[in-house]
Design a protein around this motif. Structure first.
Motif, PDB file in Angstrom:
ATOM      1  N   LEU A 194      31.815  -5.816  20.785  1.00 31.05           N
ATOM      2  CA  LEU A 194      30.415  -6.017  20.442  1.00 31.05           C
ATOM      3  C   LEU A 194      29.503  -4.977  21.083  1.00 31.05           C
ATOM      4  O   LEU A 194      29.667  -4.606  22.246  1.00 31.05           O
ATOM      5  N   ILE A 195      28.538  -4.506  20.298  1.00 31.82           N
ATOM      6  CA  ILE A 195      27.413  -3.707  20.801  1.00 31.82           C
ATOM      7  C   ILE A 195      26.140  -4.453  20.424  1.00 31.82           C
ATOM      8  O   ILE A 195      25.967  -4.849  19.264  1.00 31.82           O
ATOM      9  N   TRP A 196      25.254  -4.638  21.383  1.00 30.45           N
ATOM     10  CA  TRP A 196      24.042  -5.435  21.171  1.00 30.45           C
ATOM     11  C   TRP A 196      22.838  -4.520  20.960  1.00 30.45           C
ATOM     12  O   TRP A 196      22.440  -3.798  21.862  1.00 30.45           O
ATOM     13  N   PRO A 197      22.239  -4.508  19.758  1.00 26.12           N
ATOM     14  CA  PRO A 197      21.002  -3.749  19.547  1.00 26.12           C
ATOM     15  C   PRO A 197      19.817  -4.448  20.200  1.00 26.12           C
ATOM     16  O   PRO A 197      19.625  -5.673  20.036  1.00 26.12           O
ATOM     17  N   ILE A 198      19.001  -3.689  20.929  1.00 29.63           N
ATOM     18  CA  ILE A 198      17.849  -4.231  21.652  1.00 29.63           C
ATOM     19  C   ILE A 198      16.623  -3.377  21.339  1.00 29.63           C
ATOM     20  O   ILE A 198      16.694  -2.145  21.351  1.00 29.63           O
ATOM     21  N   PHE A 199      15.496  -4.048  21.091  1.00 27.72           N
ATOM     22  CA  PHE A 199      14.246  -3.355  20.779  1.00 27.72           C
ATOM     23  C   PHE A 199      13.373  -3.243  22.029  1.00 27.72           C
ATOM     24  O   PHE A 199      13.135  -4.234  22.719  1.00 27.72           O
ATOM     25  N   VAL A 200      12.896  -2.021  22.296  1.00 28.49           N
ATOM     26  CA  VAL A 200      12.088  -1.769  23.485  1.00 28.49           C
ATOM     27  C   VAL A 200      10.697  -1.318  23.072  1.00 28.49           C
ATOM     28  O   VAL A 200      10.535  -0.547  22.124  1.00 28.49           O
ATOM     29  N   ARG A 201       9.687  -1.802  23.795  1.00 29.09           N
ATOM     30  CA  ARG A 201       8.296  -1.490  23.471  1.00 29.09           C
ATOM     31  C   ARG A 201       7.517  -1.191  24.753  1.00 29.09           C
ATOM     32  O   ARG A 201       8.055  -1.275  25.858  1.00 29.09           O
ATOM     33  N   THR A 202       6.243  -0.834  24.595  1.00 26.82           N
ATOM     34  CA  THR A 202       5.384  -0.577  25.744  1.00 26.82           C
ATOM     35  C   THR A 202       5.030  -1.891  26.437  1.00 26.82           C
ATOM     36  O   THR A 202       5.252  -2.976  25.909  1.00 26.82           O
ATOM     37  N   GLY A 203       4.423  -1.743  27.620  1.00 23.69           N
ATOM     38  CA  GLY A 203       3.938  -2.913  28.339  1.00 23.69           C
ATOM     39  C   GLY A 203       4.833  -3.311  29.487  1.00 23.69           C
ATOM     40  O   GLY A 203       5.759  -2.590  29.878  1.00 23.69           O
ATOM     41  N   ASN A 204       4.540  -4.477  30.031  1.00 22.87           N
ATOM     42  CA  ASN A 204       5.295  -5.009  31.159  1.00 22.87           C
ATOM     43  C   ASN A 204       5.374  -6.525  31.035  1.00 22.87           C
ATOM     44  O   ASN A 204       4.401  -7.183  30.660  1.00 22.87           O
ATOM     45  N   GLY A 205       6.517  -7.055  31.303  1.00 25.34           N
ATOM     46  CA  GLY A 205       6.700  -8.509  31.259  1.00 25.34           C
ATOM     47  C   GLY A 205       6.628  -9.086  29.856  1.00 25.34           C
ATOM     48  O   GLY A 205       6.331 -10.274  29.696  1.00 25.34           O
ATOM     49  N   ILE A 206       6.913  -8.277  28.835  1.00 25.63           N
ATOM     50  CA  ILE A 206       6.738  -8.706  27.444  1.00 25.63           C
ATOM     51  C   ILE A 206       8.078  -9.021  26.796  1.00 25.63           C
ATOM     52  O   ILE A 206       9.029  -8.237  26.865  1.00 25.63           O
ATOM     53  N   GLU A 207       8.142 -10.195  26.170  1.00 28.23           N
ATOM     54  CA  GLU A 207       9.226 -10.569  25.271  1.00 28.23           C
ATOM     55  C   GLU A 207       8.572 -11.135  24.011  1.00 28.23           C
ATOM     56  O   GLU A 207       8.119 -12.272  24.005  1.00 28.23           O
ATOM     57  N   GLU A 208       8.515 -10.319  22.986  1.00 28.65           N
ATOM     58  CA  GLU A 208       7.741 -10.605  21.776  1.00 28.65           C
ATOM     59  C   GLU A 208       8.684 -10.910  20.611  1.00 28.65           C
ATOM     60  O   GLU A 208       9.498 -10.063  20.232  1.00 28.65           O
ATOM     61  N   PRO A 209       8.593 -12.101  20.024  1.00 28.12           N
ATOM     62  CA  PRO A 209       9.498 -12.437  18.917  1.00 28.12           C
ATOM     63  C   PRO A 209       9.268 -11.544  17.702  1.00 28.12           C
ATOM     64  O   PRO A 209       8.146 -11.131  17.405  1.00 28.12           O
ATOM     65  N   VAL A 210      10.362 -11.230  17.003  1.00 30.08           N
ATOM     66  CA  VAL A 210      10.310 -10.545  15.713  1.00 30.08           C
ATOM     67  C   VAL A 210      10.356 -11.628  14.641  1.00 30.08           C
ATOM     68  O   VAL A 210      11.380 -12.287  14.478  1.00 30.08           O
ATOM     69  N   PRO A 211       9.253 -11.873  13.909  1.00 31.52           N
ATOM     70  CA  PRO A 211       9.191 -13.036  13.006  1.00 31.52           C
ATOM     71  C   PRO A 211      10.299 -13.079  11.962  1.00 31.52           C
ATOM     72  O   PRO A 211      10.798 -14.162  11.635  1.00 31.52           O
ATOM     73  N   SER A 212      10.688 -11.932  11.435  1.00 29.78           N
ATOM     74  CA  SER A 212      11.702 -11.915  10.381  1.00 29.78           C
ATOM     75  C   SER A 212      13.131 -11.949  10.912  1.00 29.78           C
ATOM     76  O   SER A 212      14.085 -11.936  10.129  1.00 29.78           O
ATOM     77  N   MET A 213      13.275 -11.985  12.242  1.00 26.52           N
ATOM     78  CA  MET A 213      14.601 -12.039  12.861  1.00 26.52           C
ATOM     79  C   MET A 213      14.604 -13.117  13.950  1.00 26.52           C
ATOM     80  O   MET A 213      14.480 -12.822  15.134  1.00 26.52           O
ATOM     81  N   PRO A 214      14.726 -14.380  13.559  1.00 22.67           N
ATOM     82  CA  PRO A 214      14.648 -15.478  14.532  1.00 22.67           C
ATOM     83  C   PRO A 214      15.618 -15.278  15.701  1.00 22.67           C
ATOM     84  O   PRO A 214      16.802 -14.998  15.506  1.00 22.67           O
ATOM     85  N   GLY A 215      15.072 -15.391  16.900  1.00 29.80           N
ATOM     86  CA  GLY A 215      15.887 -15.238  18.091  1.00 29.80           C
ATOM     87  C   GLY A 215      15.932 -13.832  18.647  1.00 29.80           C
ATOM     88  O   GLY A 215      16.440 -13.608  19.751  1.00 29.80           O
ATOM     89  N   VAL A 216      15.390 -12.856  17.911  1.00 29.51           N
ATOM     90  CA  VAL A 216      15.379 -11.458  18.351  1.00 29.51           C
ATOM     91  C   VAL A 216      14.006 -11.130  18.922  1.00 29.51           C
ATOM     92  O   VAL A 216      12.979 -11.545  18.371  1.00 29.51           O
ATOM     93  N   LEU A 217      13.990 -10.359  20.016  1.00 30.66           N
ATOM     94  CA  LEU A 217      12.760 -10.041  20.723  1.00 30.66           C
ATOM     95  C   LEU A 217      12.548  -8.535  20.820  1.00 30.66           C
ATOM     96  O   LEU A 217      13.500  -7.763  20.874  1.00 30.66           O
ATOM     97  N   ARG A 218      11.262  -8.149  20.846  1.00 31.74           N
ATOM     98  CA  ARG A 218      10.899  -6.821  21.333  1.00 31.74           C
ATOM     99  C   ARG A 218      10.596  -6.980  22.816  1.00 31.74           C
ATOM    100  O   ARG A 218       9.801  -7.837  23.205  1.00 31.74           O
TER     101      ARG A 218
END
Length: 332
Positions: free
Chosen positions: A36-60
Motif C-alpha cells: 500500500l501507498i497512501w496518497p495525502i493532500f497537503v495545504r497551507t496553514g497550521n493545525g488544519i485537517e479539512e475534509p474533502v466533501p467529495s471524498m468522505p474520510g479524506v482530509l487536506r
C-alpha cells in the motif's frame, strides 16, 4: 499453463473451498500492508485537517498534520506515502513557479516528515496542474499544452523535491521525454538513488473528478486533458509508453485509474516483468464510500476485494486512499 483436471467425480473443485483453513492453503494471491501507498493532500496553514466533501474520510492537512499522518502510516506498517499539494486560485500562476519553490507545501512537508518519521518512504507528484492557473499538467500556449518547455519545468520540480529528500519521484504529467530528462538531471545532481515511479499509462478518465476538488484544480481547469492523457479505448499504446519510460530510466511504472484498467496492469506485468503499480483513484474511492454510506454494500469487504483485484492482476502495489483502513484490517 493448461490446467489439468480429472473428470467429475474424481475432481470436485469445491473440496478446496470447504473451510477457511483449506481456502487459505490454496489461495493464489496475497495482499499485505506492504503493498500500500497512501496518497495525502497537503495545504497551507497550521493545525488544519479539512475534509474533502467529495471524498468522505479524506482530509487536506497542513504540514504539521501531514507529519502526524506519516507517523500513523509508519506505525501501521504502510511503507510509503504520496504527497499532493492543495492550492487555491490565488496560489496559481501562468509560469507555475510555485512547482519548484523549495518552500512550497510539498517540499516543506518532505523535510518535516524526514525529520520526524525518517523510516517512511516519500513519493511526490510531478506535474504542473496544482500550480497552473489553467489547471493543466503543462504550460498552455495559444490553447496548446506545449511539451518541451513543460519538460524543462518538470525537471526543476523533480530536482527541488529530490533536494528536499523525496525517495520516489512520480511524474504524472504524460509529457513525452520527461522520464529521460528527469533521470539525467537526477544523476547529474547526485541523486542517483532517487527512484522514478512513472505514471506511464495515465488515461484521460472521468474517474479523477473528486481528486481535482481535493487539489483545487476543478475551478482552474480549462478544457480537457485528452491531448496528453491516454484514450481509454487504447491498450497497445500503453505497452509502447511503458517500454519507452523503462528505457528512459523509470524504476517502476503506474497505471491510472485502477480497477477499470486491470487488463492493462496484467498486460504490462506479463510483457515487461517490471515493478507495476496502479492508482485506485478518487472516483473509485468515492463510489465505494458513497455506496457504503447508503448501506448498499459492505464497505470493508468491497474495499478489500478491490485491493486484492490489483494484486491478482499482477500489481506489486497500489496507491489507495483506503490504505490506513486496509492496514488496520490486515493487522487483525
Amino acid at each position: 499453463m493448461k490446467p489439468t483436471v480429472a473428470p467429475f467425480p474424481a475432481a470436485r473443485l469445491r473440496r478446496t473451498r470447504q473451510s477457511a483453513s483449506l481456502r487459505g492453503l490454496v489461495r493464489e494471491t496475497a495482499l499485505s500492508v506492504e503493498d500500500l501507498i497512501w496518497p495525502i493532500f497537503v495545504r497551507t496553514g497550521n493545525g488544519i485537517e479539512e475534509p474533502v466533501p467529495s471524498m468522505p474520510g479524506v482530509l487536506r492537512r497542513s504540514v504539521d498534520k501531514v507529519v502526524v499522518a506519516a507517523r500513523e502510516a509508519a506505525d501501521l506498517g504502510i511503507p510509503a506515502i504520496c504527497l499532493f499539494p492543495y492550492t487555491g486560485l490565488e496560489e496559481r500562476t501562468e509560469d507555475c513557479a510555485g512547482a519548484w519553490d523549495p518552500d512550497n507545501h510539498t517540499n516543506r512537508a518532505i523535510r518535516a516528515i524526514k525529520a520526524e518519521v525518517p523510516e517512511i518512504a516519500i513519493m511526490t507528484d510531478v506535474a504542473l496542474d496544482t500550480y497552473n492557473i489553467n489547471g493543466h499538467d503543462g504550460f498552455v500556449v495559444d490553447g496548446e499544452i506545449v511539451n518541451d518547455p513543460t519538460v524543462e519545468a518538470l525537471v526543476k520540480m523533480a530536482l527541488a523535491q529530490a533536494e528536499a529528500g523525496a525517495d520516489i519521484i512520480g511524474p504524472s504529467d504524460m509529457m513525452d521525454g520527461r522520464i529521460g530528462a528527469i533521470r539525467a538531471a537526477l544523476e547529474h545532481a547526485g541523486h542517483q538513488n532517487v527512484m522514478i515511479l512513472s505514471y506511464a499509462a495515465k488515461y484521460a478518465s472521468a474517474f479523477y473528478g473528486p481528486f481535482r476538488d481535493a487539489v483545487g484544480a476543478s475551478a482552474a481547469l480549462s478544457g480537457d486533458k485528452k491531448t496528453y492523457q491516454m484514450d481509454p479505448a487504447n491498450s497497445d499504446e500503453a505497452l509502447r509508453l511503458i517500454e519507452r519510460d523503462l528505457n528512459e530510466g523509470a524504476d517502476m511504472v503506474m497505471v491510472k485509474p485502477g480497477l477499470p484498467y486491470l487488463d492493462i496492469c496484467r498486460r504490462i506485468k506479463d510483457s515487461f516483468g517490471a515493478p507495476t503499480f496502479a492508482y485506485q483513484v478518487s472516483g473509485e474511492y468515492a463510489m465505494i464510500r458513497a455506496a457504503q454510506e447508503n448501506g448498499w454494500i459492505d464497505g470493508e469487504r468491497v474495499m478489500m476485494e478491490s485491493l486484492m483485484a490489483f494484486k491478482r492482476a499482477g500489481c506489486n502495489g497500489v496507491l489507495t486512499y483506503f490504505a490506513p483502513d486496509a492496514a488496520r484490517l490486515l493487522s487483525t
